[in-house]
Write a protein that holds these residues in place. Structure first.
Motif, mmCIF file in Angstrom:
data_model
loop_
_atom_site.group_PDB
_atom_site.id
_atom_site.type_symbol
_atom_site.label_atom_id
_atom_site.label_comp_id
_atom_site.label_asym_id
_atom_site.label_seq_id
_atom_site.Cartn_x
_atom_site.Cartn_y
_atom_site.Cartn_z
ATOM 1 N N MET A 1 0.842 -1.180 0.000
ATOM 2 C CA MET A 1 0.000 0.000 0.000
ATOM 3 C C MET A 1 0.886 1.241 0.000
ATOM 4 S SD MET A 1 -2.728 -1.718 -0.040
ATOM 5 C CE MET A 1 -3.821 -0.350 -0.180
ATOM 6 N N ASN A 2 0.386 2.282 -0.632
ATOM 7 C CA ASN A 2 1.157 3.514 -0.681
ATOM 8 C C ASN A 2 0.643 4.483 0.386
ATOM 9 O OD1 ASN A 2 3.485 4.203 -2.332
ATOM 10 N ND2 ASN A 2 2.359 6.021 -2.924
ATOM 11 N N TRP A 3 0.991 5.736 0.309
ATOM 12 C CA TRP A 3 0.814 6.658 1.432
ATOM 13 C C TRP A 3 -0.642 6.873 1.836
ATOM 14 C CZ3 TRP A 3 4.934 11.031 0.404
ATOM 15 C CH2 TRP A 3 6.193 10.491 0.670
ATOM 16 N N LEU A 4 -1.564 6.914 0.892
ATOM 17 C CA LEU A 4 -2.962 7.146 1.266
ATOM 18 C C LEU A 4 -3.463 6.020 2.168
ATOM 19 C CD1 LEU A 4 -5.569 8.798 1.058
ATOM 20 C CD2 LEU A 4 -6.137 7.470 -0.997
ATOM 21 N N ALA A 5 -3.205 4.792 1.791
ATOM 22 C CA ALA A 5 -3.655 3.660 2.605
ATOM 23 C C ALA A 5 -2.954 3.634 3.952
ATOM 24 C CB ALA A 5 -3.424 2.345 1.861
ATOM 25 N N HIS A 6 -1.663 3.930 3.972
ATOM 26 C CA HIS A 6 -0.944 3.942 5.246
ATOM 27 C C HIS A 6 -1.543 4.966 6.200
ATOM 28 C CE1 HIS A 6 2.323 1.062 4.851
ATOM 29 N NE2 HIS A 6 2.482 1.438 3.598
ATOM 30 N N LEU A 7 -1.899 6.114 5.701
ATOM 31 C CA LEU A 7 -2.493 7.141 6.560
ATOM 32 C C LEU A 7 -3.911 6.766 6.968
ATOM 33 C CD1 LEU A 7 -1.040 10.257 4.756
ATOM 34 C CD2 LEU A 7 -0.499 9.502 7.079
ATOM 35 N N PHE A 8 -4.657 6.174 6.068
ATOM 36 C CA PHE A 8 -6.013 5.736 6.390
ATOM 37 C C PHE A 8 -5.991 4.677 7.495
ATOM 38 C CE2 PHE A 8 -9.437 2.620 5.675
ATOM 39 C CZ PHE A 8 -10.538 3.428 5.906
ATOM 40 N N LEU A 9 -5.036 3.766 7.425
ATOM 41 C CA LEU A 9 -4.967 2.656 8.374
ATOM 42 C C LEU A 9 -4.291 3.030 9.692
ATOM 43 C CD1 LEU A 9 -3.998 -0.089 5.786
ATOM 44 C CD2 LEU A 9 -6.159 0.030 7.050
ATOM 45 N N SER A 10 -3.660 4.176 9.728
ATOM 46 C CA SER A 10 -2.955 4.606 10.930
ATOM 47 C C SER A 10 -3.916 4.935 12.064
ATOM 48 C CB SER A 10 -2.120 5.855 10.619
ATOM 49 O OG SER A 10 -1.462 6.316 11.774
ATOM 50 N N GLU A 11 -3.425 4.802 13.284
ATOM 51 C CA GLU A 11 -4.182 5.324 14.419
ATOM 52 C C GLU A 11 -4.346 6.833 14.210
ATOM 53 O OE1 GLU A 11 -2.907 2.539 18.097
ATOM 54 O OE2 GLU A 11 -1.261 3.410 16.951
ATOM 55 N N PRO A 12 -5.511 7.380 14.578
ATOM 56 C CA PRO A 12 -5.856 8.751 14.173
ATOM 57 C C PRO A 12 -5.257 9.849 15.040
ATOM 58 C CG PRO A 12 -7.682 7.782 15.351
ATOM 59 C CD PRO A 12 -6.636 6.700 15.238
ATOM 60 N N VAL A 75 5.920 -1.989 -5.949
ATOM 61 C CA VAL A 75 5.711 -0.535 -5.916
ATOM 62 C C VAL A 75 4.487 -0.160 -6.746
ATOM 63 C CG1 VAL A 75 6.707 1.688 -6.590
ATOM 64 C CG2 VAL A 75 8.166 -0.066 -5.550
ATOM 65 N N LEU A 76 4.385 -0.724 -7.925
ATOM 66 C CA LEU A 76 3.281 -0.389 -8.820
ATOM 67 C C LEU A 76 1.937 -0.821 -8.235
ATOM 68 C CD1 LEU A 76 5.010 -1.393 -12.154
ATOM 69 C CD2 LEU A 76 4.398 0.931 -11.451
ATOM 70 N N VAL A 77 1.873 -2.024 -7.698
ATOM 71 C CA VAL A 77 0.618 -2.488 -7.116
ATOM 72 C C VAL A 77 0.235 -1.620 -5.919
ATOM 73 C CG1 VAL A 77 -0.495 -4.415 -5.896
ATOM 74 C CG2 VAL A 77 0.807 -4.838 -7.994
ATOM 75 N N ASP A 78 1.214 -1.202 -5.107
ATOM 76 C CA ASP A 78 0.926 -0.300 -3.983
ATOM 77 C C ASP A 78 0.231 0.974 -4.471
ATOM 78 O OD1 ASP A 78 2.056 -2.017 -2.151
ATOM 79 O OD2 ASP A 78 3.891 -0.860 -1.879
ATOM 80 N N VAL A 79 0.766 1.561 -5.522
ATOM 81 C CA VAL A 79 0.200 2.799 -6.060
ATOM 82 C C VAL A 79 -1.179 2.538 -6.674
ATOM 83 C CG1 VAL A 79 0.502 4.634 -7.777
ATOM 84 C CG2 VAL A 79 2.462 3.862 -6.421
#
Length: 198
Positions: A1-12, A75-79
């Protein structure tokens, strides 16, 4: 997963979100100099990556990548998956993508803690150029691949990499990639939730 998913899944909270973002930027002993909440975000990032990289559905997606780009299939699949998260955002979130990214950007800009200078420069670009919201369209995906290409070219002995052309693989197998994402992402969400509460 790239940055959007990492931030979505992060504790808020801002520091664990920063850690989830910084894991791709800050390496080695520098991580140990960051505060414990940021280090927890980095740990979460690594949990996400490990689960993603070993998942059978993600491996299936990687096999869809053209052989010319297979070396960078992860990398490509993450994006590509971040694109499908942005596209199907309302299936997973209770707020709009615009509201989510605005809150992220505001919290990053207001953060008063110490971060490496290079990190602050990246965050400024993320905010000013709306890197997270841009995933919702293919132009944003292409821009992301261009940035990654430049970073790879600098890191890997100044050889030239052009991942932007790999977007044709996404458009050719668009429905299949989206199906893979929709099968995989709920499992990832559950895995991360279990890690956060353990």
């Amino acid at each position: 997963m790239n940055w959007l998913a990492h931030l979505f899944l992060s504790e808020p909270n801002v520091e664990t979100r920063l850690g989830n973002l910084l894991a791709d930027i800050v390496k080695g002993s520098v991580r140990q100099e960051l505060n414990l909440n940021i280090q927890r975000g980095i740990a979460c990032h690594l949990v996400i990556d490990k689960f993603t990289d070993s998942h059978i559905v993600v491996k299936r997606s990687k096999e869809r990548i053209d052989s010319d780009y297979r070396r960078f299939a992860g990398v490509l699949v993450d994006v590509f998956y971040d694109h499908f998260l942005a596209k199907n955002w309302s299936d997973y979130a209770n707020v709009s993508l615009d509201e989510f990214t605005a809150e992220i950007y505001k919290s990053f800009q207001a953060y008063q803690g110490q971060l490496p200078v290079a990190v602050n420069e990246v965050i400024t670009r993320v905010v000013n150029e709306d890197w997270l919201g841009a995933y919702r369209n293919l132009t944003g995906v292409e821009n992301t691949l261009e940035r990654i290409s430049k970073r790879l070219s600098m890191r890997l002995s100044h050889r030239s990499f052009l991942l932007t052309e790999a977007i044709t693989g996404l458009t050719t197998h668009y429905d299949e990639f989206e199906h893979d994402f929709q099968e995989f992402f709920p499992e990832l969400c559950s895995h991360v939730q279990n890690w956060c509460t353990s």
